[in-house]
Motif scaffolding. Structure first.
Motif: not given
Length: 309
Positions: A1-25
Motif C-alpha cells: 500500500m505504501r509503495n502504491n501511495f508513493i508511486a501515485t504521489l510521484a505521478d501527481v507531482a509530475a503534473q503539479n509542481p506545487k506538490i511537496w513531500l516531507l518525511s519524518g526520517d
C-alpha cells in the motif's frame, strides 16, 4: 500500500509542481523514487514531527500542497497541537499520511500501535479522513486528497495488502460493495476488509446472505448511503482495526440515529488497551487476540444473530 501511495504521489507531482513531500526520517527504500525525481520538493525533517507539521503549514500557506509522512502515531499524535493550530485552523493544504495503521507495526509494541488516530483526526476541524482497504483505494485516495485543497488524513497499512476490488470505485467518498448480501451487512474500514470477506464466506454456508462494504472515507461520512442500505437487513456489523470510539462504528451509529426500525449494530474493534492486555506481536496474532480474525468475526456475528432470534 505504501509503495502504491508513493508511486501515485510521484505521478501527481509530475503534473503539479506545487506538490511537496516531507518525511519524518523514515521511508528508506520507499520514498527514494520521489526524492530522486523531485529533490527540490522533498525534505527529510528528521525525528522532529512537530517541526515537520509547522514547516508543512508554512509551505502550504505559501500556495503549495504538502504531504507529511511518518509511522502511525508520529505524524498524528506527536504533533497534534501543530496539526490543530497551524494546519486545521488555517485551512492549510497539508496531507497527513500515516503508514502502519492499527497493528501493522505490532512487534514494535504499543508506541507503534495506531489504534486511536482515526477518532482523533476526525475530531479536528476541516480535516477529511481516508482509510483505504487495498492498493487500489490507496491510489484513488492519494489522487483525491492531492486535489481537495483542504487538510486531509490518509491512513495506510504497510505493504503486501491484497487487491479487494474487481473494478476501481468511482468515488471513495461513498462506500463500495465488495460482496452482495442482505441478511447481514458488514461495514469494513481499511485492510481488515479482507478478513471480513473471509468471514462472509464462512457465514454463507449457513444460509445467510452477507454483504461486505468497504468504507474508505470516514469523514465526511456518507450518511445517506448507510440509511439506504439499512432497509431489510437483520444486522449491521462494523469492523475496524481501531478502537470502537470515534471511528467507523461511531459514523454508522450517527447516520442511523434517526432511522426508524433500523437493524441492530454490532461493533467489532480493538479493545481499548489496559496494562493487562497491551501486547507486542505480529499483526495476525494481535488481531486474533482482539477478536478480529476471520473465524472470530464470523463467530461473533453468529452469536449476535442468535440473540436476535
Amino acid at each position: 500500500m505504501r509503495n502504491n501511495f508513493i508511486a501515485t504521489l510521484a505521478d501527481v507531482a509530475a503534473q503539479n509542481p506545487k506538490i511537496w513531500l516531507l518525511s519524518g526520517d523514515l521511508g528508506y527504500s520507499v520514498l527514494e523514487p520521489f526524492a530522486a525525481r523531485f529533490p527540490d520538493r522533498y525534505l527529510n525533517m528528521g525525528v522532529a514531527e512537530q517541526n515537520m507539521a509547522g514547516v508543512a503549514a508554512g509551505i502550504a500557506l505559501s500556495g503549495n500542497t504538502v504531504f507529511i509522512y511518518s509511522i502511525g502515531n508520529f505524524p498524528t499524535l506527536r504533533c497534534l497541537e501543530q496539526i490543530r493550530n497551524d494546519i486545521c485552523y488555517h485551512g492549510a493544504d497539508v496531507k497527513v499520511v500515516a503508514v502502519g495503521a492499527g497493528f501493522a507495526y505490532g512487534s514494535q509494541g504499543y508506541t507503534h500501535h495506531a489504534i486511536e488516530d482515526v477518532a482523533i483526526m476526525s475530531a479536528l476541524p476541516g480535516m477529511e479522513v481516508f482509510v483505504p482497504c487495498d492498493p487500489i483505494e490507496a491510489r484513488i485516495a492519494t489522487q483525491a486528497i492531492a486535489a481537495s485543497g483542504c487538510p486531509s488524513y490518509l491512513r495506510l497499512s504497510r505493504a503486501g495488502e491484497p487487491l479487494l476490488h474487481l473494478t476501481p470505485p468511482k468515488d471513495l467518498r461513498r462506500p463500495s460493495v465488495l460482496r452482495q448480501g442482505r441478511d447481514v451487512i458488514i461495514f469494513a474500514s481499511g485492510p481488515i476488509a479482507s478478513a471480513c470477506l473471509a468471514a462472509a464466506d464462512r457465514l454463507a454456508t449457513e444460509d445467510l446472505t452477507v454483504g461486505v462494504l468497504t468504507v474508505p472515507c470516514i469523514k465526511p461520512f456518507d450518511d445517506a448511503f448507510a440509511q439506504e442500505v439499512a432497509n431489510g437487513a437483520r444486522l449491521f456489523v462494523t469492523v475496524e482495526e481501531h478502537i470502537l470510539r470515534g471511528g467507523l462504528h461511531a459514523g454508522v451509529l450517527a447516520s442511523l440515529a434517526l432511522v426508524q426500525d433500523r437493524p441492530p449494530v454490532l461493533g467489532l474493534a480493538i479493545p481499548e488497551p489496559t496494562s493487562k492486555i497491551t501486547k507486542a506481536g505480529d499483526r495476525e496474532a494481535l488481531l486474533e487476540a482482539a477478536g478480529l480474525s476471520a473465524a472470530t468475526i464470523a463467530k461473533r456475528i453468529r452469536s449476535a444473530l442468535a440473540q436476535l432470534s
